[in-house]
Design an enzyme around this catalytic site. Structure first.
Site, mmCIF file in Angstrom:
data_model
loop_
_atom_site.group_PDB
_atom_site.id
_atom_site.type_symbol
_atom_site.label_atom_id
_atom_site.label_comp_id
_atom_site.label_asym_id
_atom_site.label_seq_id
_atom_site.Cartn_x
_atom_site.Cartn_y
_atom_site.Cartn_z
ATOM 1 N N SER A 128 12.108 10.522 6.580
ATOM 2 C CA SER A 128 10.954 11.556 6.626
ATOM 3 C C SER A 128 11.384 12.979 7.002
ATOM 4 O O SER A 128 12.498 13.269 7.825
ATOM 5 C CB SER A 128 10.113 11.285 7.965
ATOM 6 O OG SER A 128 9.091 12.091 8.152
ATOM 7 N N PHE A 182 2.101 13.189 3.383
ATOM 8 C CA PHE A 182 1.507 12.493 2.234
ATOM 9 C C PHE A 182 0.261 11.761 2.296
ATOM 10 O O PHE A 182 -0.267 11.350 3.420
ATOM 11 C CB PHE A 182 2.681 11.546 1.292
ATOM 12 C CG PHE A 182 3.542 11.933 0.806
ATOM 13 C CD1 PHE A 182 3.605 11.486 -0.556
ATOM 14 C CD2 PHE A 182 4.349 12.830 0.892
ATOM 15 C CE1 PHE A 182 4.325 11.990 -1.543
ATOM 16 C CE2 PHE A 182 5.341 13.528 0.046
ATOM 17 C CZ PHE A 182 5.394 13.174 -1.115
ATOM 18 N N VAL A 231 10.359 -7.372 7.995
ATOM 19 C CA VAL A 231 11.759 -6.818 8.008
ATOM 20 C C VAL A 231 12.433 -6.784 9.486
ATOM 21 O O VAL A 231 13.711 -6.391 9.245
ATOM 22 C CB VAL A 231 11.753 -5.252 7.499
ATOM 23 C CG1 VAL A 231 11.034 -5.447 6.071
ATOM 24 C CG2 VAL A 231 11.191 -4.390 8.440
ATOM 25 N N SER A 280 0.668 -1.243 -0.077
ATOM 26 C CA SER A 280 0.070 0.004 -0.026
ATOM 27 C C SER A 280 0.916 1.235 -0.079
ATOM 28 O O SER A 280 1.779 1.127 0.160
ATOM 29 C CB SER A 280 -0.847 0.129 1.399
ATOM 30 O OG SER A 280 -0.250 -0.079 2.267
ATOM 31 N N TYR A 331 9.758 8.094 16.361
ATOM 32 C CA TYR A 331 9.695 8.042 14.914
ATOM 33 C C TYR A 331 10.880 9.031 14.277
ATOM 34 O O TYR A 331 11.325 8.629 13.262
ATOM 35 C CB TYR A 331 8.310 8.777 14.539
ATOM 36 C CG TYR A 331 8.125 8.828 12.958
ATOM 37 C CD1 TYR A 331 8.097 7.746 11.962
ATOM 38 C CD2 TYR A 331 8.061 10.216 12.297
ATOM 39 C CE1 TYR A 331 7.669 7.744 10.668
ATOM 40 C CE2 TYR A 331 7.868 10.223 10.952
ATOM 41 C CZ TYR A 331 7.694 8.906 10.303
ATOM 42 O OH TYR A 331 7.311 9.054 8.800
ATOM 43 N N THR A 343 -1.649 8.763 2.313
ATOM 44 C CA THR A 343 -1.414 7.260 2.533
ATOM 45 C C THR A 343 -2.803 6.736 3.275
ATOM 46 O O THR A 343 -3.548 7.440 3.504
ATOM 47 C CB THR A 343 -0.229 7.184 3.646
ATOM 48 O OG1 THR A 343 -0.408 7.849 4.872
ATOM 49 C CG2 THR A 343 1.075 7.693 2.883
ATOM 50 N N CYS A 395 10.411 0.999 1.838
ATOM 51 C CA CYS A 395 9.433 1.762 2.215
ATOM 52 C C CYS A 395 8.497 1.373 3.425
ATOM 53 O O CYS A 395 7.792 1.923 3.927
ATOM 54 C CB CYS A 395 8.139 1.983 1.020
ATOM 55 S SG CYS A 395 8.691 2.881 -0.420
ATOM 56 N N LEU A 417 3.147 4.490 -0.266
ATOM 57 C CA LEU A 417 4.448 4.846 -1.186
ATOM 58 C C LEU A 417 5.255 3.699 -1.963
ATOM 59 O O LEU A 417 5.203 3.905 -2.940
ATOM 60 C CB LEU A 417 5.459 5.443 -0.092
ATOM 61 C CG LEU A 417 4.916 6.771 0.426
ATOM 62 C CD1 LEU A 417 6.108 7.315 1.371
ATOM 63 C CD2 LEU A 417 4.208 7.987 -0.309
ATOM 64 N N ASP A 464 6.147 -7.458 2.214
ATOM 65 C CA ASP A 464 5.126 -6.643 3.179
ATOM 66 C C ASP A 464 4.577 -8.072 4.057
ATOM 67 O O ASP A 464 4.674 -9.099 3.682
ATOM 68 C CB ASP A 464 3.965 -6.107 2.318
ATOM 69 C CG ASP A 464 3.275 -4.956 3.145
ATOM 70 O OD1 ASP A 464 3.333 -3.961 2.514
ATOM 71 O OD2 ASP A 464 2.560 -5.065 4.135
#
Length: 261
Positions: free
Chosen positions: A154, A200, A59, A16, A167, A202, A85, A18, A37
């Site tokens: 980011s 963005f 990941v 999904s 983050y 998303t 991503c 980006l 994913d």
């Protein structure tokens, strides 16, 4: 690098947002794309749409990533392209309040570690494993080019807001490692660049009330709107195709500079 049917790619977080937009953009060039994913339903759907292969990958787990690369390479051969991503965006203040008691509450270290594990360590894990395969390939040209990697940081890496300590730290790490990783791989002909997206459109953003989305869009100097996933993909492809762009980190944000909140 010329993006064509002779090139294969791995895109993490490509079910999904980006990642999906980037997978579609690569496939439109004829590139063979493997989607990494955890969301099998969405991932399989995107893979079917673009004629790619879906690999269910976590990941943060070595064995899962190894299995993903093995499946992708069995289907498409050794990848020359990696776009990272996969990521999460947790929000919590360094010291908040317990909702029940109203007493001070320290940031959940488990949440902090999870952000680092996915956004930073997960990105590096995929870089290292992809690059280890890329170095075995024959060069594409006289300069010795073998592959290219694009990471996602980011704008929070540079102007993180209240509640973004975890983050911002994770994305700041991605930003900070871009140049040294590019230098590590310079003699192997592998370029490494990073995109710093602003606000963005998303799936996470779409879940917010329209009023909130409109308010965020109004913060952008120009154009006054949220970024589109396709615009991220366009920059990612530019970075992959431009042979002299290396070790660079680029903000893609409509000139926004985030305030404290």
């Amino acid at each position: 690098m010329e993006l064509s049917g002779n090139v294969s790619a791995v895109v993490t977080g490509a079910a999904s947002g980006l990642g999906a937009a980037t997978a579609r953009a690569l496939a439109s060039k004829g590139v063979k794309v493997a989607i990494f994913d955890l969301n099998a339903e969405l991932g399989e759907a995107v893979a079917a749409e673009i004629g790619g292969v879906f690999c269910e990958v976590n990941v943060t787990d070595d064995a899962s990533v190894d299995a993903g690369f093995a499946k992708a390479r069995a289907a498409h051969g050794q990848e020359r392209v990696l776009v990272n991503c996969a990521g999460i965006a947790p929000a919590a203040k360094t010291v908040g309040k317990n909702r029940e008691t109203g007493q001070p509450k320290a940031h959940d270290l488990g949440l902090f570690e999870k952000a680092i594990a996915i956004n930073l360590v997960g990105t590096f894990r995929c870089i290292a494993k992809a690059a280890a395969g890329m170095v075995t390939l024959d060069p594409l040209d006289e300069a010795g080019a073998r592959g290219a990697i694009v990471n996602t940081a980011s704008v929070a890496a540079q102007d993180g807001q209240i509640g973004q300590a975890a983050y911002a730290a994770s994305k700041g790490g991605v930003l900070a490692m871009t140049l040294p990783v590019a230098r590590d791989l310079m003699n192997d002909g592998i370029r490494v660049n990073t995109i710093l997206p602003g606000i963005f459109e998303t799936p996470m953003m779409a879940s917010m009330p329209q009023q909130v989305q409109d308010s965020l869009a109004a913060m952008v100097p120009f154009p006054k709107r949220l970024g589109k996933a396709e615009e991220y993909a366009k920059l990612a492809l530019f970075m992959l195709e431009h042979d002299y762009l290396n070790g660079e980190s680029v903000r893609l944000d409509g000139a926004i500079r985030l305030g404290p909140k």
